[in-house]
Design a protein around this motif. Structure first.
Motif, PDB file in Angstrom:
ATOM      1  N   LEU A 240    -128.637 -13.385  28.802  1.00 16.81           N
ATOM      2  CA  LEU A 240    -127.688 -14.417  29.236  1.00 16.81           C
ATOM      3  C   LEU A 240    -126.243 -14.006  28.941  1.00 16.81           C
ATOM      4  O   LEU A 240    -125.342 -14.249  29.749  1.00 16.81           O
ATOM      5  CB  LEU A 240    -128.012 -15.753  28.569  1.00 16.81           C
ATOM      6  N   THR A 241    -126.026 -13.372  27.812  1.00 15.47           N
ATOM      7  CA  THR A 241    -124.682 -12.920  27.457  1.00 15.47           C
ATOM      8  C   THR A 241    -124.188 -11.850  28.423  1.00 15.47           C
ATOM      9  O   THR A 241    -123.056 -11.912  28.903  1.00 15.47           O
ATOM     10  CB  THR A 241    -124.658 -12.400  26.008  1.00 15.47           C
ATOM     11  N   LEU A 242    -125.042 -10.881  28.724  1.00 18.19           N
ATOM     12  CA  LEU A 242    -124.652  -9.830  29.666  1.00 18.19           C
ATOM     13  C   LEU A 242    -124.385 -10.404  31.053  1.00 18.19           C
ATOM     14  O   LEU A 242    -123.459  -9.966  31.746  1.00 18.19           O
ATOM     15  CB  LEU A 242    -125.719  -8.739  29.723  1.00 18.19           C
ATOM     16  N   ARG A 243    -125.162 -11.398  31.452  1.00 11.63           N
ATOM     17  CA  ARG A 243    -124.935 -12.034  32.744  1.00 11.63           C
ATOM     18  C   ARG A 243    -123.591 -12.755  32.752  1.00 11.63           C
ATOM     19  O   ARG A 243    -122.825 -12.662  33.711  1.00 11.63           O
ATOM     20  CB  ARG A 243    -126.070 -12.999  33.083  1.00 11.63           C
TER      21      ARG A 243
ATOM     22  N   ILE B 270    -120.987 -12.050  30.931  1.00  6.87           N
ATOM     23  CA  ILE B 270    -119.945 -11.023  30.933  1.00  6.87           C
ATOM     24  C   ILE B 270    -119.751 -10.478  32.342  1.00  6.87           C
ATOM     25  O   ILE B 270    -118.611 -10.314  32.796  1.00  6.87           O
ATOM     26  CB  ILE B 270    -120.284  -9.894  29.932  1.00  6.87           C
ATOM     27  N   ALA B 271    -120.834 -10.206  33.050  1.00  2.90           N
ATOM     28  CA  ALA B 271    -120.740  -9.704  34.424  1.00  2.90           C
ATOM     29  C   ALA B 271    -120.072 -10.727  35.333  1.00  2.90           C
ATOM     30  O   ALA B 271    -119.239 -10.369  36.185  1.00  2.90           O
ATOM     31  CB  ALA B 271    -122.130  -9.342  34.951  1.00  2.90           C
TER      32      ALA B 271
ATOM     33  N   ALA C 128    -116.536 -10.191  37.248  1.00  5.76           N
ATOM     34  CA  ALA C 128    -116.418 -10.380  38.702  1.00  5.76           C
ATOM     35  C   ALA C 128    -115.285 -11.358  39.024  1.00  5.76           C
ATOM     36  O   ALA C 128    -114.501 -11.122  39.954  1.00  5.76           O
ATOM     37  CB  ALA C 128    -117.747 -10.861  39.281  1.00  5.76           C
ATOM     38  N   ALA C 129    -115.178 -12.425  38.256  1.00 11.41           N
ATOM     39  CA  ALA C 129    -114.099 -13.398  38.473  1.00 11.41           C
ATOM     40  C   ALA C 129    -112.745 -12.757  38.176  1.00 11.41           C
ATOM     41  O   ALA C 129    -111.771 -12.965  38.916  1.00 11.41           O
ATOM     42  CB  ALA C 129    -114.313 -14.629  37.593  1.00 11.41           C
ATOM     43  N   GLN C 130    -112.697 -11.978  37.127  1.00  8.67           N
ATOM     44  CA  GLN C 130    -111.458 -11.296  36.760  1.00  8.67           C
ATOM     45  C   GLN C 130    -111.069 -10.285  37.845  1.00  8.67           C
ATOM     46  O   GLN C 130    -109.888 -10.200  38.223  1.00  8.67           O
ATOM     47  CB  GLN C 130    -111.639 -10.594  35.419  1.00  8.67           C
ATOM     48  N   ASP C 131    -112.025  -9.535  38.358  1.00  6.07           N
ATOM     49  CA  ASP C 131    -111.758  -8.572  39.426  1.00  6.07           C
ATOM     50  C   ASP C 131    -111.281  -9.278  40.697  1.00  6.07           C
ATOM     51  O   ASP C 131    -110.370  -8.805  41.374  1.00  6.07           O
ATOM     52  CB  ASP C 131    -112.997  -7.728  39.723  1.00  6.07           C
ATOM     53  N   ALA C 132    -111.886 -10.417  41.006  1.00  6.46           N
ATOM     54  CA  ALA C 132    -111.481 -11.180  42.195  1.00  6.46           C
ATOM     55  C   ALA C 132    -110.056 -11.691  42.030  1.00  6.46           C
ATOM     56  O   ALA C 132    -109.255 -11.635  42.976  1.00  6.46           O
ATOM     57  CB  ALA C 132    -112.448 -12.336  42.437  1.00  6.46           C
ATOM     58  N   GLU C 133    -109.725 -12.160  40.841  1.00  4.53           N
ATOM     59  CA  GLU C 133    -108.366 -12.638  40.573  1.00  4.53           C
ATOM     60  C   GLU C 133    -107.364 -11.488  40.674  1.00  4.53           C
ATOM     61  O   GLU C 133    -106.291 -11.638  41.258  1.00  4.53           O
ATOM     62  CB  GLU C 133    -108.304 -13.290  39.184  1.00  4.53           C
ATOM     63  N   ALA C 134    -107.712 -10.342  40.132  1.00  5.68           N
ATOM     64  CA  ALA C 134    -106.829  -9.174  40.215  1.00  5.68           C
ATOM     65  C   ALA C 134    -106.639  -8.748  41.670  1.00  5.68           C
ATOM     66  O   ALA C 134    -105.532  -8.377  42.070  1.00  5.68           O
ATOM     67  CB  ALA C 134    -107.404  -8.029  39.390  1.00  5.68           C
ATOM     68  N   ALA C 135    -107.693  -8.809  42.458  1.00 11.84           N
ATOM     69  CA  ALA C 135    -107.595  -8.455  43.875  1.00 11.84           C
ATOM     70  C   ALA C 135    -106.687  -9.433  44.611  1.00 11.84           C
ATOM     71  O   ALA C 135    -105.902  -9.024  45.484  1.00 11.84           O
ATOM     72  CB  ALA C 135    -108.986  -8.417  44.509  1.00 11.84           C
TER      73      ALA C 135
END
Length: 94
Positions: free
Chosen positions: A70-73, A75-76, A80-87
């Motif tokens: 659950l923790t790894l999920r 984090i992923a 993904a949210a952070q990458d989308a925001e950066a994009a």
């Protein structure tokens, strides 16, 4: 004991709530206790105590694996949210 660990691991899933998993563990504990009672050994017999310890250790290991999954999920998902925001921010700068 490996078969027992596999059985417990298959009986629960990360999609279950902690309470649902605890219900499964209680069923496992009760079933093992009934099997031990059939053997007719004293409650303080070393073999019985070892089996109970191994059951609790197995449950702890399964809970650790679920927590790790659950923790790894999470984090992923956060990545993904952070990458989308950066994009999105990179698209605004162009």
């Amino acid at each position: 004991m490996a078969d027992f660990s596999d059985l417990v691991a298959r009986a629960v899933s990360p999609a279950m709530s902690r309470e649902e998993r605890e219900e499964v563990y209680n069923v496992v504990r009760a079933a093992v206790q009934r099997l031990q009672e059939r053997e007719g050994l004293a409650a303080d017999d070393p073999g019985i105590l070892l089996q109970r310890h191994l059951i609790e250790e197995t449950i702890r290991d399964v809970e650790f694996d679920i927590t790790r999954f659950l923790t790894l999920r999470r984090i992923a998902e956060a990545k993904a949210a952070q990458d989308a925001e950066a994009a999105r921010h990179a698209g605004r700068r162009r």
